[in-house]
Design a protein around this motif. Structure first.
Motif, PDB file in Angstrom:
ATOM      1  N   CYS B 355     -16.377  30.950 -70.896  1.00 19.14           N
ATOM      2  CA  CYS B 355     -16.488  30.544 -69.497  1.00 19.14           C
ATOM      3  C   CYS B 355     -15.373  29.573 -69.134  1.00 19.14           C
ATOM      4  N   GLY B 356     -14.811  28.906 -70.140  1.00 20.50           N
ATOM      5  CA  GLY B 356     -13.678  28.024 -69.878  1.00 20.50           C
ATOM      6  C   GLY B 356     -14.035  26.590 -69.555  1.00 20.50           C
ATOM      7  N   GLN B 357     -15.301  26.228 -69.749  1.00 23.25           N
ATOM      8  CA  GLN B 357     -15.677  24.838 -69.434  1.00 23.25           C
ATOM      9  C   GLN B 357     -15.145  23.847 -70.449  1.00 23.25           C
ATOM     10  N   CYS B 358     -15.285  24.178 -71.729  1.00 22.74           N
ATOM     11  CA  CYS B 358     -14.885  23.157 -72.705  1.00 22.74           C
ATOM     12  C   CYS B 358     -13.615  23.560 -73.432  1.00 22.74           C
ATOM     13  N   SER B 359     -12.795  22.553 -73.699  1.00 17.76           N
ATOM     14  CA  SER B 359     -11.439  22.846 -74.159  1.00 17.76           C
ATOM     15  C   SER B 359     -11.360  23.615 -75.481  1.00 17.76           C
TER      16      SER B 359
END
Ligand SMILES: Cc1cc2nc3c(=O)[nH]c(=O)nc-3n(C[C@H](O)[C@H](O)[C@H](O)COP(=O)(O)O)c2cc1C
Ligand code: SF4
Ligand code: SF4
Ligand code: FES
Lengths: 326, 447
Positions: B355-359
C-alpha cells in the motif's frame, strides 16, 4: 501515572503517554528521530518507522519483552516499561535500514533543493545512515506540480509521511489533498492541481520534513543558512501572527511558523502572514530566533546555538493518540 | 475418504440454490442457535471446537470472538473477509460459488453469536460474478425468513450486505478491509486499537475468513466437541486446500487436518502425484507468503518425522526448516521449476500490492523485485544475493502490517534453501538463459 525507563533514564509520565513523548520529556539524548509523527496533528505517526525502539521489558505486570521493535510514536507506555533506543543494536540496524529505504528513491538533489540545511532527511541520513548507497537502479520520478500560486510539490523528494495530508484534513476546510496510487508509485495529490486554496494551506510547507513541498515565493532566493531568522509578530485576524522572518540583508525572503527543538511549528500560521506580508514595516520585531534543532543550519552559523545536551526537559503537550487513519 | 464438513454436498446437483441446500439440511444451525441457544453458548461451542482462523494466521476463532467488546448501546459488526487474493489461494471462491448458502448460514449463526445486527461480506472486485451469486443467495435467505427482522419469530434481526472491493490484495488485511468498507483508501490501520475494540465505523468488529465462518455451521450442528475430535491436536476439523502447480489433479480439496503431506501430494484422492511423472522439487504450502520448502523438508521434518497437513507440523522446525499452513494455498513445483524465477513472480506481486504507507515495505518490495529482475537478466552478482537477504531482513517485523513480512519470507526461504540456484544464475547467466522458462519470464517482464 506510569514509570518508564528509556536508555537507562527513568521518568514518570501520565497514562496514555507514548514512548516517544516520554523520551522527548527526558530529552533529546534519548528521543528517537521522527519523520512522520507530528504532535500537533492527530493520528500522525506510524508510517516512516524511523522511531522504532526495542521494548526490553513490557511492564511491571508483564515483564516479557515485546517480540518486535515498535513504533515509539504510536506505542503507549506501561508502568515499569523498559525501552532501548540508542542502547539497542537492533534499533540501530533497523534504523539504518529505514534511512536506506527512505533514500532509495530520493533524488539526492540537495544542491538545488530549498529545504537543504533544514531538511530532516539530511539530518537523519547524516546521523543514522551509511555513507554509501547500495542501489544503482533508476529512481522513480514525477513531474513537479504547482499546488495553487504559493506551493510547489516536488513529489520526487516526498517520503510519504502523510503530514501534509493530515494538515489538509485537520486544519483546512474540506478534504482536497490525499494519496493516490499504491506502493512506491504512491503520490501526494490534490486530484485537481488548483484545489488547495485555503487560508491555511501554506502550513503544508512547514510540516513537510523534506523539500517536497516548498514555498514558491522563496524559490531559489537563497540557501537557508545565508538567511537570518528573526522572531516577529503582527496583529492578524486569522492566526496568532507569531512567525519567524528569514532575512537576507534588509529583505524578508520568507516567513515561516516558529519551530521548536523537534522541528515542529509551535502554531500554524495563515497564508496572509506567510506569503503576503513580507515588509519589515508589517511586523513587530522581537529579536533573533534561537534555532534549537540540531541540524545543518544550526551547525556553526549562530553564536547563540545551544547544543542539544544542554536543553531542558521539553514541556510540549502533544495530542492524545486516537484511532483511525485520518 | 476423509470426512467432509464444508464440501460434503458439493456433488449434489443444484446445491447452489436455496431449495436444494435447505433440503440437504441447510440453515439447521440457524434454527438450532436461535431457537435453542444463547449467543454465549454458540461462542462456547466455537471455543470448544478449537476452530482456528482460516484466513492465514490461524488465530483461535472462539478466543477472537470472546475478545469482542460489548459496550452498551454501541453497534457490533461481523465482517466476512472474502478478499482472497493470496497467490495460490482460491478455496473461498470455490466454496462461495458452489455452495453460497453455507456462507450465508454461517454469517447468520455467527452474527447471532456476536450480537451483530448488521453484517458484511467484503469480496474482491475480481470475484464480481461470485458476488452476484451471493446476492442471489442473500435474496433467497431474506425471502425465506432467515434474514431481516425477527428471524424465526425471535427478537433477533440481521441485515447482511455484500460489498465488492476494488481488487487489492492489501484490502484483505483486516483493518485495510475495514477502511475500504468505510469508503476510504484501503490502508491498514496502525494497531492498537484492534477491531475487537474499534473496528468498522469505530465500533467493535470481528473479521473472519469465509471458510472460518462456514465452519461455524457444522460446529453448531454437531457440537464443538465433535468438530474438535476431527483433525489432530490443536489443528482441529477440516481445511480447504487450494492445490495448484505441477500436479495431476489441481483443485480445491477438503482434508482432515493431520493427513501426511506425502499422501496429499501423491494419493489419487488428492493431488494425484506430480505431473508427467517428474520429480518434486519444492512446495509453497500455504499461499505465496509462507516460506518455500524443498522436497525433502516438505515430506519429512528435519527430525525425520512425516510432515502432516496441520498448523503445528508444517511449522515444525521454525523458519529454518519449516513453513506455515497459512491460507492453504498449496503450490507444487517440479524439478523443472526455476526457483529464482518463481521468486521474482512473487516479488513482483508484493511490489505491486504494497500500500506504500510504511517505508520498509514501500521501498523494499520494489528494490527486491528490481534485484531479482537484474539477476534473471543475467546481470546479477553474488553481492546482489547477499543484498536481497539484507533487504528482506530489514523489512521483516518492521512494518505496519504483515504484508511486509509476507514479502520478506519468500525471499528469505528461497535464499535459505536454494542459494545455489541464485549463485548459478549469477555465475552462469548464459547457461540459464538457454532454459526455456527464461523466455517466458522475459515476456512477462516486458509485457
Ligand atoms: C496483506 C494481507 C492480506 C490478507 N488477505 C486475506 C484474505 O484475502 N482473506 C482472509 O481471510 N484473510 C486475509 N488476511 C488475514 C486478515 O488480516 C485476517 O487475519 C483474517 O481475515 C482473519 O480471519 P480468520 O481469523 O478467520 O482467519 C490478509 C492479511 C494480510 C496481512
Ligand atoms: S509532501 Fe512532504 S509532508 Fe507531504 S507526505 Fe510528502 S514528505 Fe510528507
Ligand atoms: S507493510 Fe506494506 S502493505 Fe502493510 S502498511 Fe506497510 S506499506 Fe502498507
Ligand atoms: S515517527 Fe514514528 S513511525 Fe514515523
Amino acid at each position: 501515572m506510569a514509570k518508564v525507563t528509556i536508555d537507562g533514564k527513568t521518568i514518570e509520565v501520565a497514562d496514555g503517554t507514548t514512548i516517544l513523548q516520554a523520551a522527548r520529556m527526558i530529552g533529546p539524548d534519548v528521543a528517537p528521530p521522527t519523520m512522520c509523527y507530528y504532535s500537533k496533528l492527530k493520528t500522525s505517526g506510524g508510517y516512516c518507522r524511523t522511531c522504532l525502539v526495542e521494548v526490553s521489558k513490557g511492564s511491571e505486570k508483564d515483564p516479557r519483552p515485546m517480540p518486535k521493535l515498535v513504533a515509539s510514536c504510536r506505542t503507549t507506555v506501561m508502568d515499569g516499561m523498559e525501552v532501548k533506543n540508542n542502547d539497542s543494536e537492533k534499533v540501530t540496524e533497523a534504523r539504518k535500514g529505514v534511512v536506506e529505504f527512505l533514500l532509495l528513491n530520493h533524488p539526492l538533489d540537495c544542491p538545488v533543493c530549498d529545504q537543504a540545511g533544514e531538511c530532516h532527511l539530511q539530518d537523519l541520513s547524516y546521523e543514522h545512515g551509511s555513507a554509501k548507497t547500495r542501489t544503482d537502479f533508476e529512481r522513480r520520478t514525477f513531474e513537479k506540480i504547482d499546488i495553487g500560486p504559493y506551493v510547489q510539490l516536488h513529489m520526487n523528494r516526498c517520503i510519504l509521511c502523510y503530514r501534509c495530508v493530515k494538515v489538509a484534513n485537520q486544519i483546512t476546510d474540506g478534504r482536497v489533498h490525499g494519496v493516490i496510487n499504491r506502493g512506491d508509485h504512491s503520490e501526494i495529490s490534490t486530484y485537481v492541481e488548483e484545489a488547495i486554496d485555503n487560508d491555511f494551506s501554506g502550513n503544508v510547507i512547514d510540516v513537510c520534513p523534506v523539500g517536497a513541498l516548498t514555498d514558491k515565493t522563496f524559490r531559489f532566493k537563497s540557501r537557508v543558512w545565508f538567511t537570518k531568522p528573526v522572531d516577529a509578530h503582527r496583529n492578524c485576524d486569522k492566526c496568532s501572527g507569531k512567525v519567524v522572518l528569514w532575512y537576507k540583508g534588509e529583505d524578508v525572503l520568507r516567513v515561516t511558523g516558529r519551530k521548536d527543538q523537534w522541528g515542529e511549528v509551535e502554531e500554524f500560521i495563515c497564508n496572509t502572514c506567510r506569503f503576503e506580508t513580507k515588509k519589515t514595516s508589517d511586523w513587530t520585531i522581537e529579536g533573533p530566533r534561537k534555532l534549537d534543532n540540531h541540524s545543518v543550519i544550526s551547525a556553526n552559523h549562530y553564536e547563540f546555538l545551544k547544543k542539544p545536551k544542554e536543553l531542558t526537559i521539553n514541556t510540549v503537550k502533544p495530542l492524545a493518540i486516537e484511532g483511525g487513519n485520518n | 475418504m476423509g470426512k467432509k464438513l464444508l464440501l460434503a454436498n458439493d456433488h449434489v446437483p443444484g446445491i447452489q440454490s436455496y431449495e436444494v441446500y435447505r433440503k440437504h439440511g441447510g440453515y439447521a444451525s440457524v434454527e438450532k442457535a436461535i431457537k435453542t441457544m444463547k449467543p454465549e453458548e454458540v461462542v462456547e461451542e466455537v471455543k470448544k471446537s478449537g476452530l482456528r482462523g482460516r484466513g492465514g494466521a490461524g488465530f483461535p476463532t472462539g478466543m477472537k470472538w470472546s475478545f469482542l467488546a460489548k459496550p452498551e448501546g454501541v453497534a457490533r459488526y461481523l465482517v466476512c473477509n472474502a478478499d482472497e487474493s493470496e497467490p495460490g489461494t482460491f478455496k473461498d471462491r470455490y466454496l462461495m460459488s458452489r455452495i453460497p448458502h453455507i456462507l450465508i448460514e454461517g454469517m447468520i449463526t455467527s452474527s447471532f453469536a456476536l450480537g451483530a445486527n448488521t453484517s458484511y461480506i467484503y469480496i474482491r472486485g475480481e470475484y464480481y460474478y461470485v458476488a452476484q451469486i451471493l446476492e442471489k443467495a442473500i435474496a433467497e435467505a431474506y425471502a425465506n425468513g432467515w434474514l431481516g427482522k425477527n428471524i424465526l419469530g425471535s427478537d433477533y434481526s440481521l441485515d447482511l450486505y455484500v460489498q465488492v472491493g476494488g481488487g487489492a490484495y492489501i484490502c484483505g488485511e483486516e483493518t485495510a478491509l475495514l477502511e475500504s468498507l468505510e469508503g476510504k483508501r484501503g490502508n491498514p490501520r496502525i494497531k492498537p486499537p484492534f477491531p475487537a475494540i474499534a473496528g468498522l465505523y469505530g465500533c467493535p468488529t470481528v473479521v473472519n475468513n469465509v471458510e472460518t465462518i462456514a465452519a461455524v455451521v457444522p460446529i453448531v450442528n454437531d457440537g464443538g466437541d465433535a468438530y474438535a475430535a476431527i483433525g489432530i491436536g490443536k489443528s482441529s476439523g477440516t481445511k480447504l486446500i487450494s492445490a495448484s502447480g505441477h500436479i495431476n489433479k489441481p483443485g480445491v480439496y477438503e482434508i482432515e487436518m493431520g493427513i501426511t503431506v506425502e499422501d496429499f501430494i501423491y494419493s489419487d484422492e488428492y493431488c494425484g502425484g506430480i505431473l508427467n511423472g517428474k520429480k518434486l522439487k519444492a512446495v509453497v504450502a500455504g499461499g505465496s507468503s509462507v516460506p518455500v520448502l524443498p522436497a525433502d523438508l516438505i515430506i519429512t521434518t528435519a527430525n525425520g518425522e512425516k510432515r502432516l497437513m496441520s498448523y503445528e507440523s508444517l511449522a515444525d522446525g521454525g523458519f529454518a526448516t519449516g513453513t506455515m499452513l497459512g491460507s492453504g494455498g498449496f503450490i507444487v513445483m517440479d524439478e523443472t521449476t526455476n526457483i529464482v524465477e518463481n521468486l521474482h513472480t512473487f516479488a513482483r506481486f508484493y511490489h505491486h500490492e504494497s500500500c506504500g504507507q510504511c517505508s520498509p515495505c514501500r521501498e523494499g518490495t520494489g528494490w527486491m523485485e528490481k534485484i531479482l529482475h537484474k539477476i534473471l537478466d543475467g546481470h546479477g552478482t553474488l553481492e546482489d544475493v547477499d543484498l536481497l537477504w539484507e533487504i528482506q531482513r530489514k523489512i521483516e517485523g518492521n512494518t505496519i502490517c504483515p504484508l511486509g513480512d509476507a514479502a520478506a519470507w519468500p525471499v528469505a526461504s528461497a535464499i535459505r534453501h536454494f542459494r545455489h540456484e541464485f549463485e548459478e544464475f549469477v555465475k552462469n547467466p548464459n547457461g540459464i538463459k538457454k532454459v526455456k522458462h527464461y523466455e517466458s519470464t522475459q515476456n512477462l517482464v516486458t509485457a
